[in-house]
Design an enzyme around this catalytic site. Structure first.
Site, PDB file in Angstrom:
ATOM      1  N   ASP A   1      12.889 119.842  54.579  1.00 29.01           N
ATOM      2  CA  ASP A   1      14.273 119.433  54.327  1.00 29.01           C
ATOM      3  C   ASP A   1      15.105 120.698  54.108  1.00 29.01           C
ATOM      4  O   ASP A   1      15.630 121.280  55.061  1.00 29.01           O
ATOM      5  CB  ASP A   1      14.284 118.496  53.114  1.00 29.01           C
ATOM      6  CG  ASP A   1      15.650 117.905  52.821  1.00 29.01           C
ATOM      7  OD1 ASP A   1      16.542 118.018  53.665  1.00 29.01           O
ATOM      8  OD2 ASP A   1      15.835 117.316  51.738  1.00 29.01           O
TER       9      ASP A   1
ATOM     10  N   ARG B   1       4.455 104.415  50.391  1.00 29.70           N
ATOM     11  CA  ARG B   1       3.572 105.338  51.125  1.00 29.70           C
ATOM     12  C   ARG B   1       2.710 104.631  52.152  1.00 29.70           C
ATOM     13  O   ARG B   1       2.370 105.191  53.185  1.00 29.70           O
ATOM     14  CB  ARG B   1       2.641 106.072  50.150  1.00 29.70           C
ATOM     15  CG  ARG B   1       3.337 107.110  49.293  1.00 29.70           C
ATOM     16  CD  ARG B   1       2.290 108.027  48.659  1.00 29.70           C
ATOM     17  NE  ARG B   1       2.801 108.785  47.535  1.00 29.70           N
ATOM     18  CZ  ARG B   1       3.464 109.932  47.630  1.00 29.70           C
ATOM     19  NH1 ARG B   1       3.704 110.453  48.810  1.00 29.70           N
ATOM     20  NH2 ARG B   1       3.886 110.555  46.556  1.00 29.70           N
TER      21      ARG B   1
ATOM     22  N   PHE C   1      17.031 109.593  54.133  1.00 26.70           N
ATOM     23  CA  PHE C   1      15.802 109.605  53.354  1.00 26.70           C
ATOM     24  C   PHE C   1      14.804 108.647  53.980  1.00 26.70           C
ATOM     25  O   PHE C   1      15.090 107.478  54.190  1.00 26.70           O
ATOM     26  CB  PHE C   1      16.076 109.216  51.895  1.00 26.70           C
ATOM     27  CG  PHE C   1      14.985 109.689  50.985  1.00 26.70           C
ATOM     28  CD1 PHE C   1      15.012 110.971  50.459  1.00 26.70           C
ATOM     29  CD2 PHE C   1      13.899 108.863  50.697  1.00 26.70           C
ATOM     30  CE1 PHE C   1      13.982 111.426  49.649  1.00 26.70           C
ATOM     31  CE2 PHE C   1      12.872 109.313  49.887  1.00 26.70           C
ATOM     32  CZ  PHE C   1      12.909 110.597  49.359  1.00 26.70           C
TER      33      PHE C   1
ATOM     34  N   GLU D   1       2.375 119.474  56.644  1.00 30.93           N
ATOM     35  CA  GLU D   1       3.371 119.052  55.655  1.00 30.93           C
ATOM     36  C   GLU D   1       4.045 117.767  56.131  1.00 30.93           C
ATOM     37  O   GLU D   1       4.128 117.492  57.319  1.00 30.93           O
ATOM     38  CB  GLU D   1       4.378 120.202  55.481  1.00 30.93           C
ATOM     39  CG  GLU D   1       5.602 119.919  54.642  1.00 30.93           C
ATOM     40  CD  GLU D   1       5.329 119.634  53.172  1.00 30.93           C
ATOM     41  OE1 GLU D   1       4.555 118.706  52.904  1.00 30.93           O
ATOM     42  OE2 GLU D   1       5.923 120.305  52.309  1.00 30.93           O
ATOM     43  N   ASP D   2       4.540 116.986  55.181  1.00 29.17           N
ATOM     44  CA  ASP D   2       5.207 115.740  55.578  1.00 29.17           C
ATOM     45  C   ASP D   2       6.608 116.013  56.135  1.00 29.17           C
ATOM     46  O   ASP D   2       6.907 115.674  57.274  1.00 29.17           O
ATOM     47  CB  ASP D   2       5.247 114.717  54.429  1.00 29.17           C
ATOM     48  CG  ASP D   2       5.883 115.231  53.138  1.00 29.17           C
ATOM     49  OD1 ASP D   2       6.264 116.422  53.082  1.00 29.17           O
ATOM     50  OD2 ASP D   2       5.997 114.449  52.179  1.00 29.17           O
TER      51      ASP D   2
HETATM   52  P1  IMP Z   1      12.344 120.942  50.797  1.00 25.90           P
HETATM   53  O1  IMP Z   1      11.788 121.971  49.847  1.00 25.90           O
HETATM   54  O2  IMP Z   1      13.767 120.614  50.492  1.00 25.90           O
HETATM   55  O3  IMP Z   1      12.141 121.307  52.248  1.00 25.90           O
HETATM   56  O4  IMP Z   1      11.598 119.613  50.443  1.00 25.90           O
HETATM   57  C1  IMP Z   1      10.539 119.149  51.125  1.00 25.90           C
HETATM   58  C2  IMP Z   1       9.828 118.101  50.297  1.00 25.90           C
HETATM   59  O5  IMP Z   1      10.728 117.135  49.747  1.00 25.90           O
HETATM   60  C3  IMP Z   1       8.904 117.321  51.214  1.00 25.90           C
HETATM   61  O6  IMP Z   1       7.619 117.885  51.201  1.00 25.90           O
HETATM   62  C4  IMP Z   1       8.931 115.939  50.627  1.00 25.90           C
HETATM   63  O7  IMP Z   1       7.917 115.818  49.660  1.00 25.90           O
HETATM   64  C5  IMP Z   1      10.262 115.824  49.941  1.00 25.90           C
HETATM   65  N1  IMP Z   1      11.220 115.093  50.813  1.00 25.90           N
HETATM   66  C6  IMP Z   1      12.311 115.602  51.408  1.00 25.90           C
HETATM   67  N2  IMP Z   1      12.945 114.678  52.128  1.00 25.90           N
HETATM   68  C7  IMP Z   1      12.225 113.538  51.994  1.00 25.90           C
HETATM   69  C8  IMP Z   1      12.364 112.218  52.544  1.00 25.90           C
HETATM   70  O8  IMP Z   1      13.293 111.891  53.315  1.00 25.90           O
HETATM   71  N3  IMP Z   1      11.414 111.315  52.189  1.00 25.90           N
HETATM   72  C9  IMP Z   1      10.374 111.627  51.372  1.00 25.90           C
HETATM   73  N4  IMP Z   1      10.197 112.850  50.853  1.00 25.90           N
HETATM   74  C10 IMP Z   1      11.120 113.802  51.159  1.00 25.90           C
HETATM   75 MG    MG Z   2       6.016 117.047  49.997  1.00 26.24          MG
END
Ligand code: IMP
Ligand code: MG
Length: 175
Positions: free
Chosen positions: A102, A164, A151, A98-99
């Site tokens: 958050d 990207r 971010f 996963e990237d």
């Molecule tokens: P979560 O469900 O809040 O953990 O969101 C995770 C997803 O939100 C990641 O897989 C990203 O696609 C996106 N995301 C959250 N923070 C960032 C960021 O700082 N940059 C780019 N994408 C983000």
């Molecule tokens: Mg994502």
């Protein structure tokens, strides 16, 4: 959008070094196994590409794509799979790549969906762990970089589909 102010947080060199370290760890941990790396589209595609070229173990590659229900920036707590893994994962060693984690909502939901398919093991490797906004008690098993908040874009990560392809990871200023 292209005049967005940003600065390099993790350089291309730092990323390369860290990805190799992660790959070395994964090569040790998955030695003798036949792991499937499941990249979460789109954000993880570059990370996954570098990771698989740095590991020394046999492996398979697959992809999954998920979307959050509901509009806006606040996650609704539910996800839907918009592109699924192609093969069965039952009885297999699965590593989700996963990237970013958050709030943790996406990865927690994804893990629960994949867990229902009875893999032999299910772990998570995240490029970035953002700790400040966590809502679900979940952590990645392997993490590239840990940051509090902010971010980030580049190295596969986007802001409205931009940035990207930047080789470094940048943090957007004033966010
Ligand atoms: P979560 O469900 O809040 O953990 O969101 C995770 C997803 O939100 C990641 O897989 C990203 O696609 C996106 N995301 C959250 N923070 C960032 C960021 O700082 N940059 C780019 N994408 C983000
Ligand atoms: Mg994502």
């Amino acid at each position: 959008m292209s005049d967005v102010k940003k600065r390099i947080l993790y350089s291309e060199e730092a990323i390369k070094k860290r990805v190799q370290e992660l790959a070395d760890t994964l090569s040790r941990e998955y030695e003798g196994k036949d792991v499937i790396f499941v990249g979460v589209l789109k954000g993880a595609f570059i990370f996954l590409a570098d990771l698989v070229r740095s590991v020394t173990i046999p492996h398979h590659i697959d992809f999954i794509r998920v979307a959050s229900y509901g509009a806006g920036t606040v996650s609704s707590g539910k996800i839907t799979i918009t592109k699924d893994i192609e093969g069965s994962i039952e009885g297999k060693d699965i590593l989700i790549v996963e990237d970013i984690i958050d709030t943790g909502i996406t990865i927690a939901s994804l893990k629960s969906i994949l867990d229902d398919r009875k893999p032999k093991s299910l772990k998570v490797c995240a490029l970035v762990d953002k700790t400040a906004r966590r809502e679900v008690d979940i952590n990645a098993d392997y993490v590239g970089f840990t940051m509090e908040d902010g971010f980030v874009v580049g190295y596969g990560l986007d802001c409205d589909e931009q940035f990207r392809s930047l080789p470094d990871i940048h943090v957007i200023e004033g966010q």
